[in-house]
Design a protein around this motif. Structure first.
Motif, PDB file in Angstrom:
ATOM      1  N   GLU A 128      70.410  46.930  17.650  1.00  0.00           N
ATOM      2  CA  GLU A 128      70.310  48.050  16.463  1.00  0.00           C
ATOM      3  C   GLU A 128      69.447  49.191  17.313  1.00  0.00           C
ATOM      4  O   GLU A 128      70.451  50.007  16.390  1.00  0.00           O
ATOM      5  CB  GLU A 128      68.656  47.010  15.965  1.00  0.00           C
ATOM      6  N   LEU A 129      69.113  49.429  18.988  1.00  0.00           N
ATOM      7  CA  LEU A 129      68.837  50.650  19.417  1.00  0.00           C
ATOM      8  C   LEU A 129      70.003  51.664  19.824  1.00  0.00           C
ATOM      9  O   LEU A 129      70.278  52.199  19.495  1.00  0.00           O
ATOM     10  CB  LEU A 129      68.376  50.089  20.505  1.00  0.00           C
ATOM     11  N   VAL A 130      71.315  50.875  19.948  1.00  0.00           N
ATOM     12  CA  VAL A 130      72.286  51.014  19.605  1.00  0.00           C
ATOM     13  C   VAL A 130      72.678  51.602  18.932  1.00  0.00           C
ATOM     14  O   VAL A 130      73.316  52.874  18.650  1.00  0.00           O
ATOM     15  CB  VAL A 130      73.439  50.428  20.768  1.00  0.00           C
ATOM     16  N   ASP A 131      73.164  51.437  17.530  1.00  0.00           N
ATOM     17  CA  ASP A 131      73.373  51.717  15.939  1.00  0.00           C
ATOM     18  C   ASP A 131      72.049  52.683  15.806  1.00  0.00           C
ATOM     19  O   ASP A 131      72.833  53.416  15.807  1.00  0.00           O
ATOM     20  CB  ASP A 131      72.764  50.654  15.010  1.00  0.00           C
ATOM     21  N   ALA A 132      71.130  53.194  16.475  1.00  0.00           N
ATOM     22  CA  ALA A 132      70.496  54.380  16.097  1.00  0.00           C
ATOM     23  C   ALA A 132      70.589  55.091  16.953  1.00  0.00           C
ATOM     24  O   ALA A 132      70.026  55.974  16.978  1.00  0.00           O
ATOM     25  CB  ALA A 132      68.824  53.775  15.841  1.00  0.00           C
ATOM     26  N   CYS A 133      71.247  55.118  18.066  1.00  0.00           N
ATOM     27  CA  CYS A 133      71.725  56.045  18.938  1.00  0.00           C
ATOM     28  C   CYS A 133      70.576  56.745  20.462  1.00  0.00           C
ATOM     29  O   CYS A 133      69.970  57.320  20.883  1.00  0.00           O
ATOM     30  CB  CYS A 133      71.775  57.470  18.766  1.00  0.00           C
ATOM     31  N   LEU A 134      69.585  55.042  20.117  1.00  0.00           N
ATOM     32  CA  LEU A 134      68.475  55.320  21.479  1.00  0.00           C
ATOM     33  C   LEU A 134      68.710  54.569  22.369  1.00  0.00           C
ATOM     34  O   LEU A 134      68.257  54.732  23.621  1.00  0.00           O
ATOM     35  CB  LEU A 134      67.081  54.787  20.734  1.00  0.00           C
ATOM     36  N   LEU A 180      62.612  56.322  15.601  1.00  0.00           N
ATOM     37  CA  LEU A 180      61.759  55.119  16.068  1.00  0.00           C
ATOM     38  C   LEU A 180      60.538  54.428  14.607  1.00  0.00           C
ATOM     39  O   LEU A 180      61.795  53.999  14.042  1.00  0.00           O
ATOM     40  CB  LEU A 180      61.229  55.058  16.968  1.00  0.00           C
ATOM     41  N   SER A 181      60.990  55.358  13.447  1.00  0.00           N
ATOM     42  CA  SER A 181      60.257  54.617  12.194  1.00  0.00           C
ATOM     43  C   SER A 181      61.528  54.235  11.117  1.00  0.00           C
ATOM     44  O   SER A 181      60.955  53.985  10.522  1.00  0.00           O
ATOM     45  CB  SER A 181      59.789  56.228  11.561  1.00  0.00           C
ATOM     46  N   ARG A 182      62.937  54.625  11.315  1.00  0.00           N
ATOM     47  CA  ARG A 182      63.838  53.854  10.706  1.00  0.00           C
ATOM     48  C   ARG A 182      64.231  52.641  11.395  1.00  0.00           C
ATOM     49  O   ARG A 182      65.544  51.548  10.931  1.00  0.00           O
ATOM     50  CB  ARG A 182      64.792  54.686  10.565  1.00  0.00           C
ATOM     51  N   LEU A 183      63.858  52.273  12.798  1.00  0.00           N
ATOM     52  CA  LEU A 183      64.040  51.175  12.856  1.00  0.00           C
ATOM     53  C   LEU A 183      63.214  49.927  13.118  1.00  0.00           C
ATOM     54  O   LEU A 183      61.893  50.094  12.097  1.00  0.00           O
ATOM     55  CB  LEU A 183      63.238  50.415  14.731  1.00  0.00           C
ATOM     56  N   VAL A 197      79.303  63.337  12.384  1.00  0.00           N
ATOM     57  CA  VAL A 197      79.281  63.830  13.298  1.00  0.00           C
ATOM     58  C   VAL A 197      77.556  62.795  14.108  1.00  0.00           C
ATOM     59  O   VAL A 197      77.439  62.453  13.306  1.00  0.00           O
ATOM     60  CB  VAL A 197      78.558  65.486  13.552  1.00  0.00           C
ATOM     61  N   THR A 198      77.726  61.810  14.894  1.00  0.00           N
ATOM     62  CA  THR A 198      76.905  60.813  15.350  1.00  0.00           C
ATOM     63  C   THR A 198      76.189  61.454  16.622  1.00  0.00           C
ATOM     64  O   THR A 198      76.870  61.825  17.088  1.00  0.00           O
ATOM     65  CB  THR A 198      77.547  59.621  15.486  1.00  0.00           C
ATOM     66  N   SER A 243      75.308  61.346  11.244  1.00  0.00           N
ATOM     67  CA  SER A 243      73.993  60.650  11.544  1.00  0.00           C
ATOM     68  C   SER A 243      73.826  59.966  12.667  1.00  0.00           C
ATOM     69  O   SER A 243      74.205  60.461  12.940  1.00  0.00           O
ATOM     70  CB  SER A 243      74.286  59.705  10.716  1.00  0.00           C
ATOM     71  N   ARG A 244      72.434  59.205  12.594  1.00  0.00           N
ATOM     72  CA  ARG A 244      72.564  58.925  14.064  1.00  0.00           C
ATOM     73  C   ARG A 244      73.179  57.610  14.616  1.00  0.00           C
ATOM     74  O   ARG A 244      72.727  57.142  15.453  1.00  0.00           O
ATOM     75  CB  ARG A 244      70.737  58.503  14.007  1.00  0.00           C
ATOM     76  N   ARG A 245      73.419  56.642  13.340  1.00  0.00           N
ATOM     77  CA  ARG A 245      74.654  55.752  13.325  1.00  0.00           C
ATOM     78  C   ARG A 245      75.905  55.934  12.486  1.00  0.00           C
ATOM     79  O   ARG A 245      75.937  56.684  11.887  1.00  0.00           O
ATOM     80  CB  ARG A 245      73.898  54.409  12.699  1.00  0.00           C
ATOM     81  N   ARG A 246      76.703  55.171  13.484  1.00  0.00           N
ATOM     82  CA  ARG A 246      78.018  54.589  12.640  1.00  0.00           C
ATOM     83  C   ARG A 246      77.702  54.570  11.590  1.00  0.00           C
ATOM     84  O   ARG A 246      77.326  53.262  11.138  1.00  0.00           O
ATOM     85  CB  ARG A 246      78.953  54.306  12.954  1.00  0.00           C
TER      86      ARG A 246
END
Length: 610
Positions: free
Chosen positions: A569-575, A527-530, A314-315, A423-426
């Protein structure tokens, strides 16, 4: 019956207020503090008036109720004027933002978002009861220990005898029940040896409490101290006979019979796999299709020599309801996994990725494997974990995976076990065909979610304002839940009042915060994971607006020649979301979620890497 909070409880679990200033205490001496400093309250009568108003939870307190709490059945002729004086003094001492309003024949106290220890206790106790009922013992013990930590003495310790006699027994009963439930959770987790000293002390203080004595007998029996357990039962039987003229009840009798039959001791006790899942906060609204898809992925039995582990991912962006949906699906599928459902958070309290060795050890412990302390070799832990899961019919739920590297050692073995990941990313570990992405809720679903928290009648009465409110939340379930929780805590607020606060983009994020729910904190964890470079780009990128926009436009606005890596990277992080640009445009287009855009615009801007 006091108990220290469970070890390792985060301060947020205490349910602290969001305004960071006023704290009200009822579970001990009645008191108020502002920014950690005590607010002086003169005299027992003032403490009593404050306690009665707080216990009313924002509803009207009639003059007669205040009079009875202050003077009982013999109020003085000047009781009304004295009550007025006490309330005036309270208004002056408490100041803003607290409001004490005169309404008809009484007063209403509005503490806004200040912390009230009783309300925090009740919330944590309610969550702990639910976790215990659903066999989530680790979580139940943590929540109930934190609830008991809200107490600082005997309830209402400095009010009049009239109020004390009417309110303290009820509050102390709630405390005793919470303590007993916490002990039940500890016993279910096999912590009988560490419980013995605490239970010995409690039984000595409350010798006629049969349930506590039964728990002590169980803890002693499981600790191979049968002789002492029999003695404790004999003492209890004698005390009940001498003091009350009754025989032991069912729970105490059953604990004694288990000793006589040799059942449940350390050599025979079987520890069940724990059903450890996040708190279930009502139905998951607007996710019917996604839930059905996940159940299909988890329940479909693989066949043939090339059968693989059943897995689902689930993302979604922060606050999209990934954890709630995963928990709901896991509960609904639990009967298909007779060996249990186990769950682990893959992030710590600060949002950092937990080491895989710690997570594997936790899962093994939940499955009944002993000796899984810290410092164990990861390869050895993984071998034991996969051996344990190879022949089991389990559902493993892993919440908030940060990367494939973190997830890979946590994959169970065998095709009878299923895996559900959020996860927030695939993640490439889980095939794209087994991935369910959560989009923002439609407006009608968001209104229905709001009604679950606030009440359907209240929402129907102000449906236009409710629709405005959910539009400001932009379909984000966390934002809707926070707004609903604020309204539920303020039953006298019109829905339009909160909608007006959310209407202003400058105050919207601040308004989406209540208790331990805070949208900005959830976004900050993402954001801390970017990477540092992408984190530096995000505040500048807010100048592009909500979108859609291309990488070329973003680069021109922020003055960066090659922004593609940061955007992806922002797309991957769902931002950010991305969509094909089409043949005319020839480039992908990007779009901000409105609340992410507001948050990004509020972040400090640092020099961009060139």
């Amino acid at each position: 019956m006091a108990a220290a909070p469970a070890e390792g409880i985060a301060e947020a679990d205490r349910g602290g207020g969001t305004n960071g200033s006023l704290e009200f205490r009822l579970l001990g001496p009645v008191s108020v503090s502002r920014a950690g400093e005590a607010v002086p309250l003169p005299g027992t009568k003032i403490h009593t008036v404050l306690a009665v108003l707080l216990l009313a939870r924002g509803t009207l307190v009639a003059d007669g109720r205040l009079s009875a709490a202050l003077w009982g059945d013999t109020p003085p002729p000047t009781s009304n004027s004295q009550i007025y004086t006490y309330v005036s003094r309270l208004r002056k001492v408490l100041g803003q933002p607290v409001q004490i309003s005169r309404k008809g024949p009484g007063y209403v106290l509005d503490v806004h978002d200040a912390e009230v220890d009783l309300f925090s206790f009740e919330r944590l106790d309610r969550m702990g009861r639910r976790a215990l009922k659903e066999n989530r013992y680790e979580e139940a013990g943590r929540l109930l220990g934190s609830a008991l930590g809200c107490w600082s003495g005997h309830a209402l310790d400095n009010v009049t005898e009239h109020l004390l006699q009417s309110e303290r027994p009820r509050l102390e009963f709630l405390r005793a029940e919470a303590l007993e439930r916490r002990i039940q959770a500890d016993l279910a987790l096999g912590r009988h040896r560490s419980l013995v000293p605490e239970l010995l002390s409690l039984v000595a203080r409350f010798p006629m409490e049969e349930n506590l004595r039964a728990h002590l007998i169980t803890a002693l029996h499981r600790s191979d101290r049968q002789a002492e357990a029999v003695q404790v039962y004999g003492e209890g039987r004698r005390i009940l006979d001498e003091q009350l003229g009754v025989v032991p009840g069912q729970q105490l009798s059953r604990a004694y019979l288990r000793i006589l039959r040799g059942e449940g001791g350390s050599s025979t006790a079987q520890r069940r796999p724990l059903v450890v899942l996040p708190v279930r906060d009502g139905a998951v609204t607007g996710r019917t299709t996604e839930a059905a898809r996940l159940r299909s992925l988890l329940l479909r039995r693989p066949a043939g020599p090339a059968a693989r582990l059943r897995a689902a991912l689930v993302t979604g962006m922060p606050g999209s309801g990934k954890t709630a949906l995963a928990a709901e699906v896991a509960y609904s599928c639990a009967r298909a996994f007779p060996d249990g459902v186990v769950h682990a958070d893959l992030q710590d309290a600060e949002g950092a990725a937990r080491p895989p060795a710690d997570v594997v050890a936790e899962l093994l412990s939940a499955l009944g494997e002993t000796g899984q302390g810290p410092g164990r070799d990861l390869n050895d832990l993984v071998r034991r974990y996969r051996s344990r899961t190879a022949s089991s019919r389990l559902l493993v739920v892993l919440d908030d995976a940060s990367s494939d590297a973190q997830l890979t050692p946590l994959l169970p073995a065998g095709t009878d076990t299923a895996l559900l990941v959020t996860s927030r990313r695939r993640l490439v570990t889980v095939p794209a065909t087994s991935t369910v992405s959560l989009e923002p809720l439609a407006d009608e679903d968001a209104v229905a979610l709001l009604a679950e928290t606030v009440g359907a009648e209240r929402i129907r009465a102000e449906l236009p304002a409710a629709r405005d409110l959910v539009r400001y939340c932009a379909g984000l379930p966390l934002a809707v839940r926070i707004a609903g929780t604020r309204l539920a805590a303020r039953p006298h607020w019109p829905v339009a009042r909160l909608a007006a606060q959310l209407a202003d983009p400058r105050t919207r994020l601040a308004a989406l915060s209540y208790g331990d729910l805070e949208l900005a904190r959830s976004l900050n964890r993402a954001l801390s994971r970017l990477s540092p470079a992408t984190a530096a780009v995000l505040p500048w990128l807010a100048a592009v607006g909500g979108g859609p926009f291309t990488a070329r436009l973003a680069g021109e606005v922020i003055g960066l020649a090659e922004p593609e890596d940061a955007l992806e990277e922002l797309v991957d992080a769902c931002l950010l979301t991305s969509e094909p640009g089409g043949p005319a445009l020839g480039e992908d287009r990007y779009r901000f979620h409105p609340l992410v855009l507001l948050h990004a615009a509020a972040l400090p801007r640092k020099e961009l890497p060139r």
